[in-house]
Enzyme design. Structure first.
Site, PDB file in Angstrom:
ATOM      1  N   CYS A   2      81.401  29.901  88.863  1.00  0.00           N
ATOM      2  CA  CYS A   2      81.090  29.216  90.112  1.00  0.00           C
ATOM      3  C   CYS A   2      82.304  29.223  91.029  1.00  0.00           C
ATOM      4  CB  CYS A   2      80.692  27.766  89.819  1.00  0.00           C
ATOM      5  SG  CYS A   2      79.444  27.606  88.518  1.00  0.00           S
ATOM      6  N   ASP A  98      77.669  23.816  79.362  1.00  0.00           N
ATOM      7  CA  ASP A  98      78.905  23.884  78.577  1.00  0.00           C
ATOM      8  C   ASP A  98      80.019  23.075  79.226  1.00  0.00           C
ATOM      9  OD1 ASP A  98      78.611  26.231  80.497  1.00  0.00           O
ATOM     10  OD2 ASP A  98      80.739  26.372  80.049  1.00  0.00           O
ATOM     11  N   ILE A 286      82.441  54.821  86.095  1.00  0.00           N
ATOM     12  CA  ILE A 286      82.621  55.439  87.411  1.00  0.00           C
ATOM     13  C   ILE A 286      83.692  56.519  87.304  1.00  0.00           C
ATOM     14  CG2 ILE A 286      84.396  53.823  88.229  1.00  0.00           C
ATOM     15  CD1 ILE A 286      82.905  53.839  90.953  1.00  0.00           C
ATOM     16  N   SER A 360      84.673  43.154  80.077  1.00  0.00           N
ATOM     17  CA  SER A 360      85.659  44.208  80.335  1.00  0.00           C
ATOM     18  C   SER A 360      86.875  44.000  79.440  1.00  0.00           C
ATOM     19  CB  SER A 360      86.071  44.235  81.819  1.00  0.00           C
ATOM     20  OG  SER A 360      86.661  43.010  82.202  1.00  0.00           O
ATOM     21  N   GLY A 361      87.727  45.009  79.385  1.00  0.00           N
ATOM     22  CA  GLY A 361      88.797  45.041  78.391  1.00  0.00           C
ATOM     23  C   GLY A 361      90.151  44.557  78.855  1.00  0.00           C
TER      24      GLY A 361
END
EC number: 6.3.5.4
Length: 604
Positions: A2, A98, A286, A360-361
């Site tokens: 958010c 949460d 990509i 993602s890493g």
């Protein structure tokens, strides 16, 4: 995931209109709804992206007697376990969000409650009884939080653009600009905006009725103790820990996917996530065919095929990405000149059509020592130390070091004295028992990671209503990876040794042990010919460039690029700044740019 914003005023005088405007400037972060708390001195705003408890998780959230009020951004991954514990202690929950565990944890444990939270978060908690406001950012700085101070009090927000209504007039901070130019990013607490500061990773700010600001770090990688583990012991420990981390990161009430580059980190994430999902994992990649940079599409496709992913690959050209630039500059806000902002933004736009969460890493290279800069030869390191002492030969040269004297105007040149201060401070913080490699990792954890990579991971996704999750930055993994013996991080000229060894259960050695190529965008290929002419014309008429740089020196940079093609990085940083100045300083970030627009059109 958010957006949050608000204020704490020194005297009762609720700025209700300002609170609404702040929320409007964060609408892209929370397209699913808005909520407000409006008190005499405290105002809180929340824009919601629904991930957990879609029906009843709207904010602000309150405890049982409404003596505590909360707006939060992020995810508390161990919320289920904390909820059970807090219910046993007698707490009653109104939602399944949460974030609600934050309120009851604070009630039970006071400020020690932060040690109980596992997750990524930035939140504001108003304690009505004590008239205190707590502003908190997660341990690694995955989620952003900014603030400004003026005569009326304190304002805060998830992004600087939401603080512009509280500034008399937006101006450039020269120290922030010097850091941006040298590093491609600013280091906390500085930003490019004068008077706007960012709360650092693992920091808490408390402000009370006395108006005094109390700021402290509640967690730091400095807590890490070097580990005495054999390779087999480390592999067993990591196997158990990563299993726990992945399981709690997969908690979500909406579909998720993964940005897959084909490198070690994203490949291993793909394999681990696929073990815990019944449906094929949604993956996106990509590439830039026909350019001078490495194209990872084939490697990503091979990984996706091996794990049975539902994979989409995009091939893009210069126009596709350069037309994303105005929107990415607006989205970044706390400007970075990271080339990868462009493809990440484009992927996020495409992924947001069907998903709300992307993995993602980020963090794998910092935690397990993957970067080539960690393996610089001793002689080169010694020479760098002699030329620029203070950081052991690490992070010694900036992008404009060789041309600052000619290019920068006096006020900016004076600010250059401070650009390396954050690196020197971080280098000298760890205890004497730490190795040089641990110090380098720590410097990056305190600067490069939160101030560049995580800004990209947050802003480029949130601009499209996507939540980004980065499992490698679970603080337990950070402490484990940082504390490993150097021999388990680097072997010869190869980094991330332990991670590669562990990954052999999923992928071939040829895939895992190939030389790290990195994700590169072919900006050098694109800043040539007609585009370079347009860039030259744009910089020549930019008020931001005219205010801080010598016109003759800028023309020399253009000429050097025309002749040798080796100033694309410098010119890219200047053009990003010129666009940022136009959007933020001149136009006050009042209008979101189109997703695709010729960036040179802003200077016609």
């Amino acid at each position: 995931m958010c957006g949050i914003a608000g204020y704490y005023l020194k005297a009762p005088n609720g700025h209700h209109a300002r609170l609404t405007e702040m929320a409007q400037r964060l609408a892209h972060r929370g397209p699913d709804g808005q909520g407000f708390y409006r008190g005499e001195r405290v105002g809180l705003a929340h824009t919601r992206l629904s991930i957990i408890d879609l029906a009843a998780g709207a904010q602000p959230l309150y405890n049982e007697d409404h003596s505590l009020c909360l707006v939060a951004n992020g995810e508390i991954y161990n919320a289920l376990e904390l909820r059970e514990e807090l219910e046993r202690l007698g707490h009653h929950f109104a939602t399944h969000s949460d974030s609600e565990v934050i309120l009851h944890a604070y009630e039970s444990w006071g400020e020690d409650f932060l040690n109980h939270l596992l997750g990524m978060f930035a939140f504001a908690l108003h304690d009505l009884a004590s008239q205190q406001l707590l502003l908190v950012r997660d341990r690694l700085g995955i989620k952003p939080l900014y603030f400004s101070l003026d005569r009326e009090g304190l304002s805060f927000a998830s992004e600087p653009k939401a603080l512009l209504p509280s500034l008399t007039r937006p101006e450039v901070d020269p120290i922030g600009l010097a850091q941006y130019l040298q590093n491609n990013f600013t280091c906390a607490p500085y930003t490019l905006l004068a008077g706007v500061r960012k709360i650092g990773p693992g920091e808490l700010i408390k402000i009370g009725s006395d108006g005094l600001l109390h700021q402290r770090r509640y967690w730091s990688p400095l807590h890490t103790t070097p580990l005495d583990l054999s390779c087999s012991e480390a592999l067993e420990y990591f196997d158990h820990l990563i299993e726990q981390v992945i399981k709690i990161h997969l908690r979500s009430d909406v579909p998720f996917g993964l940005f897959l580059s084909g490198g070690v980190d994203s490949s291993l994430l793909a394999a681990m996530i696929s073990r815990h999902t019944q449906e094929p994992l949604r993956t996106f990649s990509i590439g830039f065919p026909g350019t001078s940079v490495h194209n990872e599409l084939a490697a990503a496709a091979a990984v996706a095929a091996q794990i049975g992913a539902h994979h989409t690959a995009y091939e893009v050209n210069a126009e596709d990405l350069l037309e994303c630039l105005p929107h990415t500059v607006w989205a970044a806000d706390d400007l970075t000149a990271d080339y990868a902002n462009l493809p990440v933004s484009l992927l996020a736009e495409r992924a947001s059509a069907e998903l709300k969460v992307i993995f993602s890493g980020e963090g794998g290279d910092e935690i397990f020592a993957g970067y080539g800069r960690y393996r610089v030869l001793p002689l080169k390191r010694l020479l760098a130390t002699l030329r620029n002492p203070g950081t052991g030969g690490f992070r010694t040269t900036g992008l404009f070091s060789s041309e600052a004297a000619r290019l920068f105007k006096p006020e900016l040149l004076e600010a250059m004295d401070h650009w390396r201060t954050p690196f020197a401070h971080a280098w000298n913080e760890p205890p004497a028992s730490w190795t040089r490699l641990m110090r380098m990792q720590y410097v990056d954890l305190r600067t490069w990671l939160p101030d560049d990579l995580l800004i990209k991971a947050d802003r480029m996704l949130m601009a499209w209503g996507l939540e980004g999750r980065v499992p490698f930055l679970d603080h337990r993994l950070v402490e484990f990876g940082l504390g490993l013996p150097d021999s388990l991080k680097i072997e010869g000229r190869t980094g991330k040794r332990l991670l590669r060894l562990w990954g052999e259960r999923f992928f071939s050695k040829a895939h895992l042990w190939s030389r790290k190529k990195g994700f590169t965008v072919p900006i050098r290929d694109w800043l040539q010919g007609q585009r370079l002419d347009k860039l030259s014309q744009s910089l020549a008429v930019s008020p931001g460039i005219a205010a801080w740089f010598e016109a003759d020196a800028v023309r020399c940079l253009i000429k050097r690029q025309q002749q040798r093609g080796d100033r694309s990085g410098s010119l890219w940083a200047l053009f990003n700044f010129a666009l940022w100045h136009r959007l933020v300083i001149e136009d006050n970030s009042s209008i979101e740019p189109p997703s695709c627009q010729d960036p040179f059109s802003y200077f016609c």
